[in-house]
Design an enzyme around this catalytic site. Sequence first.
Site, PDB file in Angstrom:
ATOM      1  N   GLY A 182      15.718 141.023  -1.933  1.00 10.71           N
ATOM      2  CA  GLY A 182      16.501 139.850  -2.315  1.00 10.71           C
ATOM      3  C   GLY A 182      16.547 138.867  -1.163  1.00 10.71           C
ATOM      4  CB  SER A 231      10.016 142.936   0.413  1.00  8.58           C
ATOM      5  OG  SER A 231      11.220 143.406  -0.110  1.00  8.58           O
TER       6      SER A 231
END
Length: 178
Positions: free
Chosen positions: A12, A86
């Site tokens: 996130g 990520s």
Amino acid sequence: MQQRGVTVWFTGLSGAGKTTISKAVAEQLRDRNCKLEVLDGDIVRQNLTKGLGFSKEDRDENIRRIGFVAHLLTRNGVIVLVSAISPYRAVREEVKERIGDFVEVFVNAPLNVCEDRDVKGLYKRARSGEIQNFTGISDPYEPPTNPTVECRTDLESEAESVDKVLNTLKSMGYLIED
């Protein structure tokens, strides 16, 4: 509780609550005497992936290295909690395929909420152009298309998010009540 190895991957935006939720999940798992390891993106960058920048290639390499360590631990029966932005879907999918025992947790909060929570002032610096390639501002974040768990940290409490993760681990057989 008994356990099987699994990687729980919290993804996130910066400020969404990945580290907060993963720390709380870790505390609950430690209380149950689970074997676990926490791989926080900020700490990993200071050690394992020091020297990598924030280009797409470097970010992907960062995630692959975290995924490699998570895979080794997971296959040896450890619950691995990874907290890393990520931002790119393809490399998350690549890591998921490699590890196999993988639970993707999308820690979801709108950009404006993440900016309001920004205690380090990173969003402000990114908006002023001081920080380049900042996820959500000058670099994309590709949300998961089908996460195992979605924690809406702008709409639910930390405890509700933690319960979602733990209940998912139980329902998938990674945690078994004695």
